[in-house]
Design a protein around this motif. Structure first.
Motif, mmCIF file in Angstrom:
data_model
loop_
_atom_site.group_PDB
_atom_site.id
_atom_site.type_symbol
_atom_site.label_atom_id
_atom_site.label_comp_id
_atom_site.label_asym_id
_atom_site.label_seq_id
_atom_site.Cartn_x
_atom_site.Cartn_y
_atom_site.Cartn_z
ATOM 1 N N CYS A 37 0.844 -1.197 0.000
ATOM 2 C CA CYS A 37 0.000 0.000 0.000
ATOM 3 C C CYS A 37 0.879 1.247 0.000
ATOM 4 O O CYS A 37 0.634 2.206 0.739
ATOM 5 C CB CYS A 37 -0.935 0.005 1.210
ATOM 6 N N PHE A 38 1.910 1.239 -0.788
ATOM 7 C CA PHE A 38 2.820 2.382 -0.886
ATOM 8 C C PHE A 38 3.335 2.512 -2.317
ATOM 9 O O PHE A 38 3.408 1.533 -3.060
ATOM 10 C CB PHE A 38 4.000 2.236 0.080
ATOM 11 N N ASP A 39 3.682 3.736 -2.681
ATOM 12 C CA ASP A 39 4.324 4.010 -3.970
ATOM 13 C C ASP A 39 5.829 4.058 -3.771
ATOM 14 O O ASP A 39 6.312 4.531 -2.740
ATOM 15 C CB ASP A 39 3.855 5.359 -4.535
ATOM 16 N N SER A 40 6.573 3.568 -4.743
ATOM 17 C CA SER A 40 8.035 3.672 -4.690
ATOM 18 C C SER A 40 8.609 3.409 -6.076
ATOM 19 O O SER A 40 8.255 2.418 -6.724
ATOM 20 C CB SER A 40 8.617 2.662 -3.696
ATOM 21 N N THR A 41 9.482 4.304 -6.490
ATOM 22 C CA THR A 41 10.193 4.081 -7.760
ATOM 23 C C THR A 41 11.434 3.232 -7.530
ATOM 24 O O THR A 41 12.032 2.720 -8.475
ATOM 25 C CB THR A 41 10.597 5.425 -8.388
ATOM 26 N N ASP A 42 11.820 3.072 -6.260
ATOM 27 C CA ASP A 42 13.037 2.323 -5.928
ATOM 28 C C ASP A 42 12.769 0.827 -5.775
ATOM 29 O O ASP A 42 13.669 0.014 -5.950
ATOM 30 C CB ASP A 42 13.650 2.848 -4.621
ATOM 31 N N ILE A 43 11.547 0.471 -5.393
ATOM 32 C CA ILE A 43 11.224 -0.938 -5.141
ATOM 33 C C ILE A 43 10.354 -1.465 -6.267
ATOM 34 O O ILE A 43 9.265 -0.949 -6.530
ATOM 35 C CB ILE A 43 10.507 -1.105 -3.782
ATOM 36 N N PHE B 118 -4.842 -9.446 7.401
ATOM 37 C CA PHE B 118 -4.397 -8.619 6.283
ATOM 38 C C PHE B 118 -3.530 -7.481 6.815
ATOM 39 O O PHE B 118 -3.992 -6.688 7.644
ATOM 40 C CB PHE B 118 -5.593 -8.049 5.519
ATOM 41 N N VAL B 119 -2.294 -7.412 6.340
ATOM 42 C CA VAL B 119 -1.380 -6.348 6.770
ATOM 43 C C VAL B 119 -1.117 -5.417 5.598
ATOM 44 O O VAL B 119 -0.497 -5.807 4.603
ATOM 45 C CB VAL B 119 -0.046 -6.926 7.295
ATOM 46 N N CYS B 120 -1.617 -4.195 5.708
ATOM 47 C CA CYS B 120 -1.368 -3.175 4.687
ATOM 48 C C CYS B 120 -0.029 -2.509 5.003
ATOM 49 O O CYS B 120 0.092 -1.788 6.002
ATOM 50 C CB CYS B 120 -2.486 -2.135 4.696
ATOM 51 N N ASN B 121 0.971 -2.764 4.166
ATOM 52 C CA ASN B 121 2.304 -2.202 4.376
ATOM 53 C C ASN B 121 2.365 -0.814 3.753
ATOM 54 O O ASN B 121 2.267 -0.659 2.536
ATOM 55 C CB ASN B 121 3.357 -3.124 3.748
ATOM 56 N N VAL B 122 2.515 0.198 4.615
ATOM 57 C CA VAL B 122 2.465 1.590 4.155
ATOM 58 C C VAL B 122 3.809 2.279 4.366
ATOM 59 O O VAL B 122 4.696 1.759 5.052
ATOM 60 C CB VAL B 122 1.361 2.384 4.896
ATOM 61 N N ASP B 123 3.956 3.475 3.791
ATOM 62 C CA ASP B 123 5.148 4.280 4.045
ATOM 63 C C ASP B 123 5.014 4.971 5.399
ATOM 64 O O ASP B 123 3.965 4.910 6.048
ATOM 65 C CB ASP B 123 5.377 5.291 2.917
ATOM 66 N N GLU B 124 6.084 5.629 5.824
ATOM 67 C CA GLU B 124 6.111 6.233 7.158
ATOM 68 C C GLU B 124 5.029 7.302 7.335
ATOM 69 O O GLU B 124 4.480 7.462 8.429
ATOM 70 C CB GLU B 124 7.495 6.834 7.427
ATOM 71 N N GLN B 125 4.722 8.028 6.275
ATOM 72 C CA GLN B 125 3.745 9.119 6.373
ATOM 73 C C GLN B 125 2.315 8.609 6.572
ATOM 74 O O GLN B 125 1.439 9.357 7.014
ATOM 75 C CB GLN B 125 3.798 10.003 5.109
ATOM 76 N N SER B 126 2.075 7.345 6.252
ATOM 77 C CA SER B 126 0.701 6.822 6.283
ATOM 78 C C SER B 126 0.434 5.897 7.463
ATOM 79 O O SER B 126 -0.647 5.320 7.558
ATOM 80 C CB SER B 126 0.416 6.060 4.978
ATOM 81 N N VAL B 127 1.408 5.747 8.372
ATOM 82 C CA VAL B 127 1.281 4.723 9.407
ATOM 83 C C VAL B 127 0.181 5.050 10.416
ATOM 84 O O VAL B 127 -0.423 4.143 10.999
ATOM 85 C CB VAL B 127 2.645 4.497 10.118
ATOM 86 N N GLN B 128 -0.117 6.330 10.628
ATOM 87 C CA GLN B 128 -1.156 6.698 11.596
ATOM 88 C C GLN B 128 -2.558 6.587 11.012
ATOM 89 O O GLN B 128 -3.447 5.982 11.618
ATOM 90 C CB GLN B 128 -0.932 8.133 12.096
ATOM 91 N N ASN B 129 -2.753 7.170 9.845
ATOM 92 C CA ASN B 129 -4.106 7.302 9.298
ATOM 93 C C ASN B 129 -4.345 6.551 7.997
ATOM 94 O O ASN B 129 -5.428 6.634 7.419
ATOM 95 C CB ASN B 129 -4.426 8.793 9.088
ATOM 96 N N GLY B 130 -3.333 5.825 7.518
ATOM 97 C CA GLY B 130 -3.502 5.122 6.254
ATOM 98 C C GLY B 130 -3.417 6.065 5.070
ATOM 99 O O GLY B 130 -2.998 7.220 5.185
ATOM 100 N N ASN B 131 -3.850 5.576 3.905
ATOM 101 C CA ASN B 131 -3.811 6.376 2.682
ATOM 102 C C ASN B 131 -4.919 5.904 1.740
ATOM 103 O O ASN B 131 -5.788 5.115 2.148
ATOM 104 C CB ASN B 131 -2.426 6.284 2.021
ATOM 105 N N ASP B 132 -4.901 6.369 0.529
ATOM 106 C CA ASP B 132 -5.958 5.993 -0.422
ATOM 107 C C ASP B 132 -5.966 4.489 -0.693
ATOM 108 O O ASP B 132 -7.020 3.884 -0.900
ATOM 109 C CB ASP B 132 -5.780 6.752 -1.748
#
Length: 357
Positions: free
Chosen positions: A107-113, A199-213
């Motif tokens: 559940c994250f965007d990344s151009t590196d991964i 189900f574990v939604c793996n998010v970036d650091e900015q989304s760990v509190q409230n999630g994301n889209d």
């Protein structure tokens, strides 16, 4: 008993990173290419329980022994795994050995991964995994119900397998079997689609509190009951800190609990597990049992002789044991009970078993 959770998902969603964080190790190779995990890594982790320290203090125990949970990092699954694509057959055989499945969802965007698909779509990704497990179940059911093999299947299992096959063929949810058949019998069926899931939604650091889209879309489809939002990268960072630094860092980023604690709590819930304790001068120890476990069965977790020769269980609730400063005062103050073979052990019970050798 210890329970075993398998971490599964598409390649490069963060399974090995989460495994290393949960087990506080670098056992699993985490790399930016598919199938960097081939053989499953297994890590055994003590289950945190603050009650153990309090009991040990009262009993002046020499040592504390936690109950444990095993995490298994399983190779990434791809579409077509049921037909042997990727590491398909090997992957699916490893899943059969676990008690519960942790679905790791990107559940994250990344151009590196690298992403095995061109877009990030957690709903699609889970449906790929669930479909492959269902197709693997279908193949297994067809083989086991062939005329030559059918005679080797016990009658109660035969009914489960036939019902499951009918559900899959008619595109019905196989989970309805949980309402029709005994849990123990279903576990013996070995069907992947029936294993309890987190189900574990793996998010970036900015989304760990409230999630994301991405997490919102996933929760809209699959609900919140068995869904956790975790950042595998943050969990790794937390593990590198001492207790004081860990507490300060978690407060700073607004994290109330670690991913490990959340997974254990969710695992105990979906697998319907409880914990009881034994406590004395030598050791205070936690034991994991199934909910609605009888006292003799609970005794059998310590040793089979305890179950066979069971007489009575001296029983005190955790709260009463601590409040009355141990066994002697609990008995004097009428807080200790003698329970027999039909007693259903409750979470937090402190037990001392009487048995014949």
């Amino acid at each position: 008993m210890s329970f075993k959770c398998g971490i599964v998902g598409l390649p490069n969603v963060g399974k090995s990173t989460l495994f290393n964080a949960l087990t506080n190790s670098s056992k699993a190779q985490a790399a930016n290419f598919p199938f960097c995990t081939i053989d499953p890594n297994v890590g055994v982790v003590p289950v945190p329980d603050d009650r153990l320290k309090n009991l040990a203090k009262v009993s002046k125990s020499k040592k504390i022994i936690n109950t444990t949970i095993s995490f298994v990092d399983i190779a990434g699954l791809v579409k077509g795994a049921s037909k042997g694509e990727g590491l398909g057959n090997k992957f699916l055989s490893h899943i059969r050995e676990v008690d519960a499945i942790i679905h790791m969802i990107r559940c994250f965007d990344s151009t590196d991964i690298q992403n095995v698909n061109s877009t990030v779509d957690p709903v699609r990704d889970l449906e790929i995994i669930e479909t492959e497990m269902m197709l693997a179940d279908l193949e297994s059911l067809q083989k086991r119900l062939e005329k030559n093999n059918k005679k080797n299947v016990e009658e109660d299992q035969l009914k489960i397998l036939e019902t499951a096959l009918n559900c899959i063929n008619n595109n019905e949810d196989i989970a309805v079997l949980k309402d029709e058949f005994d849990k123990k019998q279903l576990n013996q069926s070995g069907l992947l689609s029936l294993k309890p899931k987190i189900f574990v939604c793996n998010v970036d650091e900015q989304s760990v509190q409230n999630g994301n889209d991405y997490t919102k879309a996933f929760i809209d489809k699959f609900g919140t009951e068995n869904t956790l939002i975790v950042s595998a990268d943050i969990e790794n960072q937390i593990n590198e800190l001492d207790n004081t630094e860990k507490k300060n860092y978690m407060e700073m980023i607004g994290l109330k609990e670690t991913g490990l604690n959340m997974l254990i709590q969710k695992g105990y819930k979906i697998l319907e597990l409880d914990t009881y304790f034994t406590s004395g001068p030598e050791e205070t120890r936690a034991w994991t049992i199934q909910k609605n476990c009888t006292a003799p069965k609970a005794a059998g977790e310590i040793h089979t002789d305890f179950e066979k020769g069971f007489i009575r269980a001296e029983t005190v609730s955790y709260t009463d044991f601590v409040a009355n400063d141990g066994w002697v005062n609990s008995k004097t103050n009428g807080k200790m009970r003698l329970e027999g073979k039909d007693y259903i052990v409750k979470d937090g019970d402190v037990l001392n078993f009487r048995f014949n050798t």
